[in-house]
Design a protein around this motif. Structure first.
Motif, PDB file in Angstrom:
ATOM      1  N   LEU A 154       0.824  -1.207   0.000  1.00 23.06           N
ATOM      2  CA  LEU A 154       0.000   0.000   0.000  1.00 23.06           C
ATOM      3  C   LEU A 154       0.862   1.263   0.000  1.00 23.06           C
ATOM      4  CD1 LEU A 154      -2.886  -0.918   2.476  1.00 23.06           C
ATOM      5  CD2 LEU A 154      -2.786  -1.214  -0.007  1.00 23.06           C
ATOM      6  N   LEU A 155       1.966   1.245   0.732  1.00 20.89           N
ATOM      7  CA  LEU A 155       2.870   2.403   0.726  1.00 20.89           C
ATOM      8  C   LEU A 155       3.516   2.599  -0.646  1.00 20.89           C
ATOM      9  CD1 LEU A 155       4.648   2.158   4.196  1.00 20.89           C
ATOM     10  CD2 LEU A 155       3.162   4.009   3.395  1.00 20.89           C
ATOM     11  N   ALA A 156       3.887   1.487  -1.295  1.00 23.36           N
ATOM     12  CA  ALA A 156       4.463   1.587  -2.643  1.00 23.36           C
ATOM     13  C   ALA A 156       3.438   2.163  -3.623  1.00 23.36           C
ATOM     14  CB  ALA A 156       4.931   0.212  -3.118  1.00 23.36           C
ATOM     15  N   ALA A 157       2.186   1.722  -3.497  1.00 28.30           N
ATOM     16  CA  ALA A 157       1.126   2.254  -4.357  1.00 28.30           C
ATOM     17  C   ALA A 157       0.916   3.739  -4.099  1.00 28.30           C
ATOM     18  CB  ALA A 157      -0.165   1.491  -4.118  1.00 28.30           C
ATOM     19  N   ALA A 158       0.965   4.135  -2.828  1.00 34.03           N
ATOM     20  CA  ALA A 158       0.793   5.550  -2.492  1.00 34.03           C
ATOM     21  C   ALA A 158       1.947   6.389  -3.046  1.00 34.03           C
ATOM     22  CB  ALA A 158       0.702   5.713  -0.976  1.00 34.03           C
ATOM     23  N   ALA A 159       3.168   5.849  -2.970  1.00 31.38           N
ATOM     24  CA  ALA A 159       4.325   6.569  -3.509  1.00 31.38           C
ATOM     25  C   ALA A 159       4.194   6.759  -5.016  1.00 31.38           C
ATOM     26  CB  ALA A 159       5.611   5.814  -3.181  1.00 31.38           C
ATOM     27  N   TYR A 160       3.748   5.695  -5.708  1.00 24.49           N
ATOM     28  CA  TYR A 160       3.526   5.825  -7.152  1.00 24.49           C
ATOM     29  C   TYR A 160       2.417   6.834  -7.438  1.00 24.49           C
ATOM     30  CZ  TYR A 160       1.618   5.096 -11.729  1.00 24.49           C
ATOM     31  OH  TYR A 160       1.113   5.318 -12.988  1.00 24.49           O
ATOM     32  N   GLY A 161       1.333   6.790  -6.651  1.00 22.98           N
ATOM     33  CA  GLY A 161       0.239   7.726  -6.847  1.00 22.98           C
ATOM     34  C   GLY A 161       0.688   9.168  -6.741  1.00 22.98           C
ATOM     35  N   PHE A 162       1.549   9.456  -5.734  1.00 23.18           N
ATOM     36  CA  PHE A 162       2.067  10.817  -5.591  1.00 23.18           C
ATOM     37  C   PHE A 162       2.947  11.194  -6.771  1.00 23.18           C
ATOM     38  CE2 PHE A 162       5.419  13.731  -4.171  1.00 23.18           C
ATOM     39  CZ  PHE A 162       4.633  14.819  -3.816  1.00 23.18           C
ATOM     40  N   ALA A 163       3.815  10.245  -7.205  1.00 21.81           N
ATOM     41  CA  ALA A 163       4.700  10.535  -8.337  1.00 21.81           C
ATOM     42  C   ALA A 163       3.915  10.759  -9.618  1.00 21.81           C
ATOM     43  CB  ALA A 163       5.692   9.382  -8.526  1.00 21.81           C
ATOM     44  N   ALA A 164       2.820  10.017  -9.787  1.00 23.77           N
ATOM     45  CA  ALA A 164       2.045  10.095 -11.023  1.00 23.77           C
ATOM     46  C   ALA A 164       1.031  11.227 -11.029  1.00 23.77           C
ATOM     47  CB  ALA A 164       1.322   8.772 -11.260  1.00 23.77           C
ATOM     48  N   HIS A 165       0.516  11.601  -9.853  1.00 16.22           N
ATOM     49  CA  HIS A 165      -0.585  12.563  -9.800  1.00 16.22           C
ATOM     50  C   HIS A 165      -0.336  13.749  -8.873  1.00 16.22           C
ATOM     51  CE1 HIS A 165      -3.274   9.777 -11.963  1.00 16.22           C
ATOM     52  NE2 HIS A 165      -2.682   8.831 -11.265  1.00 16.22           N
ATOM     53  N   GLY A 166       0.710  13.708  -8.084  1.00 11.62           N
ATOM     54  CA  GLY A 166       0.974  14.793  -7.142  1.00 11.62           C
ATOM     55  C   GLY A 166       1.349  16.092  -7.833  1.00 11.62           C
ATOM     56  N   HIS A 167       1.550  17.134  -7.047  1.00 15.91           N
ATOM     57  CA  HIS A 167       1.740  18.471  -7.613  1.00 15.91           C
ATOM     58  C   HIS A 167       3.035  18.606  -8.409  1.00 15.91           C
ATOM     59  CE1 HIS A 167       4.137  18.748  -3.900  1.00 15.91           C
ATOM     60  NE2 HIS A 167       4.779  19.741  -4.475  1.00 15.91           N
ATOM     61  N   ARG A 168       3.991  17.674  -8.238  1.00 15.96           N
ATOM     62  CA  ARG A 168       5.236  17.728  -9.013  1.00 15.96           C
ATOM     63  C   ARG A 168       5.245  16.741 -10.175  1.00 15.96           C
ATOM     64  NH1 ARG A 168      10.442  17.901  -5.238  1.00 15.96           N
ATOM     65  NH2 ARG A 168      11.298  18.440  -7.285  1.00 15.96           N
ATOM     66  N   SER A 169       4.148  16.090 -10.426  1.00 17.45           N
ATOM     67  CA  SER A 169       4.083  15.091 -11.498  1.00 17.45           C
ATOM     68  C   SER A 169       3.983  15.749 -12.860  1.00 17.45           C
ATOM     69  CB  SER A 169       2.875  14.181 -11.283  1.00 17.45           C
ATOM     70  OG  SER A 169       1.668  14.907 -11.454  1.00 17.45           O
TER      71      SER A 169
END
Length: 362
Positions: free
Chosen positions: A83-98
């Protein structure tokens, strides 16, 4: 996050959350954690904005609760790591710096500043070669509004070379015209089962191209005068293929070659590029050929001059305009590689004179 992987993570979160209910006799915090982990799975399933934040918090809280029942609950740690790995990918893919977020910000700003006035008339076509004028009539440009911007949604497949595997992709593109011409193209692709983000940016007379594996690992980065020249050819291609009405005002000089071919020289921001436009008997544009497009290396650091063309077909009406909705991009490489298509695309939607609210990449 891609389809199968996304649903596996959703299933894991739901099962992991429900298993927390086993610890309910140990305290209310087990029930709260169960609700939080299930909520994270639901957020991902429904693609709620910021789902990765909910999932990261859920995984951390779950791990703290598991420590109170260690070592009996050690297996839950494996689920929390996923779940943490998925959250990290989610931030990388959709976060404000993506790359997605950058595309969204730039596209909304560019569309918010774009302006257009008036309609295309027969008088506007008088300055164009008869082949180009006939093409604009066939596209339904006459009597329609001038085009100051467009947004397009596309899908298809792309590859890095004639012997490289194809990657499926979906993309969103925004172009604006006028004093501050802009071209923004975001591609969401899959390579060997892993997500790949590609962001093309042409703004203020300069172009860049970035490729990231799993939205985080840099794979290629193109920039500099050669990248800008290559993208200028693509700008000219976009004018002709996706927004032909813009040709009445575009900085293009024309030369007639024969009844079915014209040569155009497009000049913008200090760059001047040439292409040959080929039309069929019905007046439709069926190919765009240029020797000024530069092919980048796999890492985007070097460029080589190579003939480039975009065979076109599948004309249909999209957004009130008749355009070629099916096409490919082709390198005419020397032996032993030879001529090959590296991009195949279908235009799914087109909005001319789009507004900031039309930008939808998630």
């Amino acid at each position: 996050m891609k389809g199968v992987v996304r649903w596996l993570v959703v299933a894991l979160a739901l099962v992991h959350g429900l298993l927390h209910l086993i610890g309910a006799p140990l305290g209310w915090w087990w029930v709260v954690t169960a609700v939080l982990v299930v909520a994270a799975g639901v957020a991902l399933a429904l693609r709620w904005p910021g789902w990765w934040t909910v999932m990261a918090v859920a995984a951390v809280v779950s791990q703290v609760v598991l420590l109170t029942a260690w070592p009996d609950a050690w297996a839950g740690t494996l689920a929390n790591l996923v779940l943490l790995a998925a959250a990290a990918y989610g931030f990388a893919a959709h976060g404000h710096r993506s790359a997605r977020a950058e595309f969204r910000r730039r596209a909304r700003t560019a569309l918010g500043a774009a302006r257009t006035e008036g309609v295309v008339t027969e008088d506007d076509l008088e300055r164009l070669p008869p082949q180009v004028a006939g093409y604009l009539r066939a596209c339904g440009a006459v009597g329609a509004s001038r085009v100051g911007s467009f947004r397009a949604g596309v899908h298809g497949r792309i590859r890095a070379g004639a012997d490289k595997p194809w990657m499926r992709f979906r993309g969103e593109q925004v172009n604006t015209y006028g004093p501050r011409t802009t071209r923004l193209f975001f591609i969401d692709a899959t390579m060997a089962g892993l997500p790949v983000d590609v962001l093309h940016v042409y703004a203020d007379g300069a172009a860049t191209m970035r490729v990231r594996l799993c939205s985080a690992v840099p794979v290629a980065h193109g920039q500099g005068p050669e990248m800008t020249r290559a993208e200028t050819v693509t700008l000219f291609n976009d004018l002709c293929v996706l927004a032909p009405a813009t040709l009445v005002d575009a900085p293009v000089t024309w030369e007639m070659l024969d009844p079915h071919r014209v040569r155009g020289r497009y000049t913008h921001a200090g760059q001047s590029v040439t292409a040959e436009l080929v039309f069929d008997e019905a007046g439709q544009l069926v190919d765009f050929v240029s020797d000024d497009r530069l092919r980048s290396s796999a890492d985007g650091h070097s460029f080589t001059g190579q003939r480039w063309s975009t065979p076109l077909s599948g004309y249909r009406e999209l957004g009130g305009r008749r355009i070629a909705a099916v096409g490919s991009a082709r390198w005419h490489a020397p032996a032993p590689e030879g001529e090959f298509d590296y991009l195949e695309f279908v235009v799914d939607e087109l909005s001319c004179n789009a507004g900031p609210e039309d930008v939808t990449t998630r």
